[in-house]
Design a protein around this motif. Structure first.
Motif, PDB file in Angstrom:
ATOM      1  N   ASP A 193       0.815  -1.216   0.000  1.00 57.33           N
ATOM      2  CA  ASP A 193       0.000   0.000   0.000  1.00 57.33           C
ATOM      3  C   ASP A 193       0.849   1.268   0.000  1.00 57.33           C
ATOM      4  OD1 ASP A 193      -2.459   1.314  -0.108  1.00 57.33           O
ATOM      5  OD2 ASP A 193      -2.543   1.575   2.062  1.00 57.33           O
ATOM      6  N   LEU A 194       1.964   1.244  -0.724  1.00 56.24           N
ATOM      7  CA  LEU A 194       2.786   2.444  -0.851  1.00 56.24           C
ATOM      8  C   LEU A 194       2.183   3.357  -1.911  1.00 56.24           C
ATOM      9  CD1 LEU A 194       6.430   1.033  -0.658  1.00 56.24           C
ATOM     10  CD2 LEU A 194       5.250   2.450   1.046  1.00 56.24           C
ATOM     11  N   GLN A 195       2.046   4.636  -1.558  1.00 54.42           N
ATOM     12  CA  GLN A 195       1.446   5.634  -2.427  1.00 54.42           C
ATOM     13  C   GLN A 195       2.352   6.862  -2.472  1.00 54.42           C
ATOM     14  OE1 GLN A 195      -2.721   6.262  -1.386  1.00 54.42           O
ATOM     15  NE2 GLN A 195      -2.837   4.224  -0.472  1.00 54.42           N
ATOM     16  N   PRO A 196       2.171   7.751  -3.443  1.00 55.40           N
ATOM     17  CA  PRO A 196       3.012   8.946  -3.510  1.00 55.40           C
ATOM     18  C   PRO A 196       3.043   9.682  -2.174  1.00 55.40           C
ATOM     19  CG  PRO A 196       1.697   8.779  -5.492  1.00 55.40           C
ATOM     20  CD  PRO A 196       1.217   7.685  -4.580  1.00 55.40           C
ATOM     21  N   GLY A 197       4.249  10.027  -1.733  1.00 59.17           N
ATOM     22  CA  GLY A 197       4.413  10.738  -0.473  1.00 59.17           C
ATOM     23  C   GLY A 197       4.625   9.834   0.721  1.00 59.17           C
ATOM     24  N   ASP A 198       4.458   8.516   0.554  1.00 62.00           N
ATOM     25  CA  ASP A 198       4.700   7.597   1.660  1.00 62.00           C
ATOM     26  C   ASP A 198       6.191   7.408   1.883  1.00 62.00           C
ATOM     27  OD1 ASP A 198       2.077   7.233   2.308  1.00 62.00           O
ATOM     28  OD2 ASP A 198       1.828   5.361   1.209  1.00 62.00           O
ATOM     29  N   ARG A 199       6.525   6.702   2.948  1.00 61.18           N
ATOM     30  CA  ARG A 199       7.931   6.509   3.298  1.00 61.18           C
ATOM     31  C   ARG A 199       8.142   5.098   3.820  1.00 61.18           C
ATOM     32  NH1 ARG A 199      10.978  11.532   5.724  1.00 61.18           N
ATOM     33  NH2 ARG A 199      10.763  12.039   3.512  1.00 61.18           N
ATOM     34  N   LEU A 200       9.126   4.398   3.252  1.00 64.78           N
ATOM     35  CA  LEU A 200       9.443   3.016   3.598  1.00 64.78           C
ATOM     36  C   LEU A 200      10.753   2.955   4.368  1.00 64.78           C
ATOM     37  CD1 LEU A 200       9.203  -0.109   3.322  1.00 64.78           C
ATOM     38  CD2 LEU A 200      10.292   0.116   1.079  1.00 64.78           C
ATOM     39  N   LEU A 201      10.716   2.327   5.533  1.00 61.52           N
ATOM     40  CA  LEU A 201      11.919   2.056   6.323  1.00 61.52           C
ATOM     41  C   LEU A 201      12.000   0.548   6.516  1.00 61.52           C
ATOM     42  CD1 LEU A 201      13.050   3.810   9.634  1.00 61.52           C
ATOM     43  CD2 LEU A 201      13.139   1.351   9.386  1.00 61.52           C
ATOM     44  N   TRP A 202      13.090  -0.054   6.049  1.00 64.07           N
ATOM     45  CA  TRP A 202      13.237  -1.505   6.194  1.00 64.07           C
ATOM     46  C   TRP A 202      14.724  -1.799   6.180  1.00 64.07           C
ATOM     47  CZ3 TRP A 202       8.631  -4.652   4.336  1.00 64.07           C
ATOM     48  CH2 TRP A 202       8.689  -5.963   4.836  1.00 64.07           C
ATOM     49  N   PHE A 203      15.279  -2.219   7.298  1.00 62.24           N
ATOM     50  CA  PHE A 203      16.718  -2.487   7.338  1.00 62.24           C
ATOM     51  C   PHE A 203      17.073  -3.619   6.385  1.00 62.24           C
ATOM     52  CE2 PHE A 203      20.223  -5.125   8.850  1.00 62.24           C
ATOM     53  CZ  PHE A 203      21.253  -4.207   8.746  1.00 62.24           C
ATOM     54  N   SER A 204      18.116  -3.386   5.592  1.00 63.22           N
ATOM     55  CA  SER A 204      18.617  -4.417   4.693  1.00 63.22           C
ATOM     56  C   SER A 204      20.071  -4.121   4.377  1.00 63.22           C
ATOM     57  CB  SER A 204      17.808  -4.448   3.395  1.00 63.22           C
ATOM     58  OG  SER A 204      18.346  -5.390   2.481  1.00 63.22           O
ATOM     59  N   THR A 205      20.826  -5.170   4.110  1.00 64.35           N
ATOM     60  CA  THR A 205      22.139  -4.984   3.508  1.00 64.35           C
ATOM     61  C   THR A 205      21.977  -5.058   1.996  1.00 64.35           C
ATOM     62  OG1 THR A 205      22.789  -7.320   3.337  1.00 64.35           O
ATOM     63  CG2 THR A 205      23.101  -6.233   5.476  1.00 64.35           C
ATOM     64  N   THR A 206      23.019  -4.687   1.285  1.00 61.68           N
ATOM     65  CA  THR A 206      22.946  -4.692  -0.178  1.00 61.68           C
ATOM     66  C   THR A 206      23.063  -6.093  -0.762  1.00 61.68           C
ATOM     67  OG1 THR A 206      25.323  -4.262  -0.277  1.00 61.68           O
ATOM     68  CG2 THR A 206      23.852  -2.352  -0.365  1.00 61.68           C
ATOM     69  N   ALA A 207      23.251  -7.101   0.079  1.00 57.97           N
ATOM     70  CA  ALA A 207      23.326  -8.489  -0.392  1.00 57.97           C
ATOM     71  C   ALA A 207      21.977  -9.179  -0.372  1.00 57.97           C
ATOM     72  CB  ALA A 207      24.316  -9.278   0.474  1.00 57.97           C
ATOM     73  N   TRP A 208      20.946  -8.542   0.182  1.00 57.84           N
ATOM     74  CA  TRP A 208      19.640  -9.175   0.383  1.00 57.84           C
ATOM     75  C   TRP A 208      18.655  -8.616  -0.638  1.00 57.84           C
ATOM     76  CZ3 TRP A 208      16.102  -8.229   5.240  1.00 57.84           C
ATOM     77  CH2 TRP A 208      15.149  -9.262   5.335  1.00 57.84           C
ATOM     78  N   MET A 209      17.729  -9.475  -1.108  1.00 55.07           N
ATOM     79  CA  MET A 209      16.765  -9.012  -2.104  1.00 55.07           C
ATOM     80  C   MET A 209      15.868  -7.895  -1.584  1.00 55.07           C
ATOM     81  SD  MET A 209      13.695 -10.422  -0.833  1.00 55.07           S
ATOM     82  CE  MET A 209      12.604 -10.502  -2.202  1.00 55.07           C
ATOM     83  N   VAL A 210      15.741  -7.746  -0.268  1.00 61.80           N
ATOM     84  CA  VAL A 210      14.959  -6.640   0.279  1.00 61.80           C
ATOM     85  C   VAL A 210      15.562  -5.300  -0.151  1.00 61.80           C
ATOM     86  CG1 VAL A 210      14.281  -5.475   2.426  1.00 61.80           C
ATOM     87  CG2 VAL A 210      13.975  -7.944   2.192  1.00 61.80           C
ATOM     88  N   TRP A 211      16.881  -5.259  -0.363  1.00 63.67           N
ATOM     89  CA  TRP A 211      17.492  -4.011  -0.833  1.00 63.67           C
ATOM     90  C   TRP A 211      16.909  -3.624  -2.197  1.00 63.67           C
ATOM     91  CZ3 TRP A 211      20.426  -2.470  -5.059  1.00 63.67           C
ATOM     92  CH2 TRP A 211      20.978  -1.189  -4.958  1.00 63.67           C
ATOM     93  N   ASN A 212      16.753  -4.598  -3.085  1.00 65.90           N
ATOM     94  CA  ASN A 212      16.164  -4.310  -4.390  1.00 65.90           C
ATOM     95  C   ASN A 212      14.731  -3.815  -4.249  1.00 65.90           C
ATOM     96  OD1 ASN A 212      18.210  -6.678  -4.633  1.00 65.90           O
ATOM     97  ND2 ASN A 212      18.146  -5.779  -6.663  1.00 65.90           N
ATOM     98  N   MET A 213      14.022  -4.346  -3.256  1.00 71.51           N
ATOM     99  CA  MET A 213      12.646  -3.899  -3.033  1.00 71.51           C
ATOM    100  C   MET A 213      12.610  -2.503  -2.418  1.00 71.51           C
ATOM    101  SD  MET A 213      10.793  -7.471  -1.983  1.00 71.51           S
ATOM    102  CE  MET A 213       9.162  -6.948  -2.532  1.00 71.51           C
ATOM    103  N   LEU A 214      13.645  -2.150  -1.657  1.00 68.43           N
ATOM    104  CA  LEU A 214      13.750  -0.772  -1.162  1.00 68.43           C
ATOM    105  C   LEU A 214      13.862   0.201  -2.335  1.00 68.43           C
ATOM    106  CD1 LEU A 214      16.279  -1.000   1.825  1.00 68.43           C
ATOM    107  CD2 LEU A 214      13.851  -0.485   1.974  1.00 68.43           C
TER     108      LEU A 214
END
Length: 675
Positions: A315-336
């Motif tokens: 449910d990310l929309q314009p103006g929202d903000r995502l905080l999710w700890f990740s290193t650059t080796a994890w696929m979560v970084w790509n999702m960031l």
């Protein structure tokens, strides 16, 4: 006529589920899914009554569903697609043949977003940094100009040994815009682990830091970088990104790559039109039992999947903000990075996410007015055990959703989040993987949350549980499979020219069906519980139990800080030996009282057959660099194999943690002891 709440309660009771929260989570806000449903009805004459009906359509009419995702989000294509799905068979499904596009072109917002913050970066050795969409666009354009001066073009590989800092995102988007292929790892990895990964794709450019900071620890990486350079003979250029006081001789500086002035938008980024399945990035498996598999993801698959996932599930929309700890080796970084596709901003954390204390991430969420906060289940449970009260102690009124991925979350974690934040914050527990670079099962603002359950398969993901014969099972454990193709399934493995490694990895068990490798149970209502990797399942007397279920029970016990369980089979067909290793809280003893409590908890809460044959004290549990417990390598070590032959030590967060198991392998006749 029964109310929706009463109907949900009745259906949940019939399925043996306990509803925790149900939509709407914020009646004052229009969710992304609701807007999409209205668009489908008015623009495509496709009325759906709600989430369940929408999901069924998304996995039965693949061409219709994914065509609407393309149109709804306004994918920018230089040439149109000929059809949505050229070939449906797996492996080898062909998506959007004929189309050319570029992932990076979609990451800079609209012209009116130029002064809107895109990146908020927090580091333990730098002051906070903010980049607007305009700043980001200008830096990417200059980075592209620098990469082109180094000879980088379509198909070349650019790799990064970088932490989660703005320069990493800039370099990725610059490479993607040029049609180059990206891969990254965090500087916590040792040089051998980096070479094992990067040498497979033969990069020409390496971006690196010379040092990094993790909590109170400062780490010099200059010697490691020299080893990496020596181990990558195809490298032509090394770019040094400053991350402290140390210089790196014989390299091009980041400022030199971008040119001066950095922030002046003198020209626009380049967006090379590439086919839908043109390689965007290579993500690597953990590499614990061999060389990491280089999983190739394409521009179009990642673009469509992340647009859909981020707007509808998160449910990310314009103006929202995502905080999710990740290193650059994890696929979560790509999702960031892909949060930018929705015109949302992203908060980057570089360093120890629990430094100087467990409250750090909650404080950062308050300070940055985060709307979606991602946290790992171990961190969440640690906050609960420590008695933290983030819902009371911080102003987190901006938070609408809390995501939890990476490992299963115990039911007590669900209750704790609900106690802290009430009905207005969605707890979205999910599971996916590097293999598809997204979530497979998770929640959304339009789905209920049941205690201890993930809400259901993601839109467009035809996930089921299979028994050993390939039959669908509901209400019992089975293999997690995906029975219809997804655009973000890998293009293949790098260097796997005949596709044999790719077929064996995912389609060797059930021909034509993706086997993910997780052990899962779906309820009658579609919710699910993942109980661990299917190849680590505990099978005692025909009763199968996932390791995650075991950990949920044991690690809730006061006095237990961590645990690891392995089942050693009897080659003669006997019951084998079930070993439980326990890290006592505070480094204390493993006494008879704690042992008795563990036995009683397992017998009554899980199964009498799964009471451990031996419970041993352990100083630390071995994990991979990405936070997975090393169950299978430990099992092989206890079977007599040497640690260095069963696990790549560079993939292990703390190789010393394996020493205890090698010692124990020589003492298998003991019935009690300290590992």
């Amino acid at each position: 006529m029964a109310s929706p709440t009463a109907d949900l309660a009745a259906r949940s009771a019939a399925a043996g589920l306990e509803p925790l929260t149900s939509p709407p989570y914020d009646s004052s806000r229009d969710s992304g899914v609701r807007r999409y449903l209205r668009w489908l009805e008015t623009e495509r004459w496709l009325p759906f009554s709600g989430w369940d009906e929408l999901w069924r359509w998304s996995v039965t009419d693949l061409e219709g569903f994914w065509a609407t995702i393309w149109d709804y989000f306004g994918v920018k294509a230089r040439t149109p697609y000929e059809k949505v799905l050229g070939h449906r068979e797996m492996p080898g499904a062909e998506w959007f043949p004929g189309a050319t596009l570029n992932y990076a072109e979609h990451a800079f917002g609209l012209p009116e977003d130029a002064d809107t913050v895109a990146i908020v970066a927090h580091s333990q050795n730098r002051p906070p940094i903010e980049l607007t969409f305009g700043d980001l666009r200008a830096q990417v354009a200059r980075a592209q100009a620098g990469l082109r001066r180094l000879g980088v073009g379509r198909g070349d590989r650019v790799v990064a040994y970088l932490p989660n800092i703005p320069e990493t995102m800039v370099a990725f988007l610059a490479a993607a815009g040029l049609g180059a292929v990206w891969a990254s790892c965090s500087p916590e990895f040792g040089p051998a682990g980096i070479v094992d990964r990067f040498e497979q794709i033969e990069p020409t450019v390496l971006l690196t830091v010379s040092e990094y900071t993790y909590g109170a620890k400062h780490v010099d990486r200059r010697a490691a970088v020299e080893e990496i350079r020596a181990g990558l003979p195809t490298l032509k250029h090394v770019v040094h990104v400053p991350n402290g006081a140390q210089d790196l001789p014989g390299t091009l500086s980041w400022a030199g790559l971008l040119g001066e002035p950095v922030y002046e938008p003198a020209f626009e980024p380049v967006f090379e039109p590439v086919p839908f399945d043109h390689p965007l990035c290579v993500l690597f498996t953990s590499g614990t039992t061999g060389k990491p598999k280089p999983i190739v993801h394409g521009h179009g698959g990642v673009l469509l999947e992340h647009l859909k996932n981020h707007a509808f599930q998160w449910d990310l929309q314009p103006g929202d903000r995502l905080l999710w700890f990740s290193t650059t080796a994890w696929m979560v970084w790509n999702m960031l990075v892909s949060a930018l596709l929705t015109r949302s901003s992203v908060v980057l954390i570089d360093g120890d996410p629990t430094y100087p204390d467990l409250d750090f991430q909650w404080r950062l969420a308050e300070r940055t007015r985060t709307t979606l906060m991602g946290i790992s289940p171990p961190y969440l449970m640690a906050c609960r055990k420590a008695g933290l009260n983030p819902g009371r102690d911080f102003d987190l009124s901006s938070v609408r959703q809390i995501g939890a991925v990476g490992s299963p979350l115990a039911a007590e974690g669900y209750r704790w989040i609900h106690e802290q934040f009430g009905d207005d914050v969605l707890l979205n527990v999910g599971s996916g993987g590097t293999d598809v670079c997204t979530g497979i099962v998770q929640g959304s603002p339009e789905q209920p949350v049941w205690l201890g359950e993930m809400s259901g398969p993601s839109l467009g993901v035809d996930a089921k549980a299979y028994d050993e014969k390939g039959g669908v099972v509901v209400g019992e454990l089975g293999e997690l499979v995906i029975t219809s193709p997804m655009p973000s399934m890998p293009v293949g493995f790098w260097g796997d020219h005949d596709g044999s490694r790719y077929r064996d990895a995912y389609f060797g068990t059930y021909p034509g069906v993706w086997r993910h490798g997780d052990w899962i149970r779906f309820s009658e209502l579609g919710s699910s519980v993942i109980t661990g990797r299917s190849d680590a399942t505990l099978n005692r007397g025909g009763v199968r139990l996932g390791t995650a279920e075991f950990y949920r029970a044991v690690e809730e016990i006061d006095g237990v800080a961590d645990s690891l369980v392995v089942h050693l089979e009897d080659p003669e067909g006997g019951p084998g030996e079930l070993l439980l290793f326990v890290v006592p809280s505070g480094g204390g003893p493993l006494d008879d009282t704690l042992r008795d409590t563990i036995v009683r908890t397992v017998r009554t809460g899980l199964s009498p057959r799964h009471v451990p044959d031996r419970i041993l004290r352990l100083a630390k549990v071995p994990y991979t660099q990405t936070g997975k417990k090393l169950e299978l390598p430990v099992k092989r070590i206890l079977g007599g194999e040497a640690p260095q032959t069963v696990v790549n030590m560079d993939a292990v967060a703390d190789p010393d943690a394996l020493t205890a198991f090698a010692d124990l392998a020589h003492q298998r006749t003991h019935t009690q002891g300290e590992a």
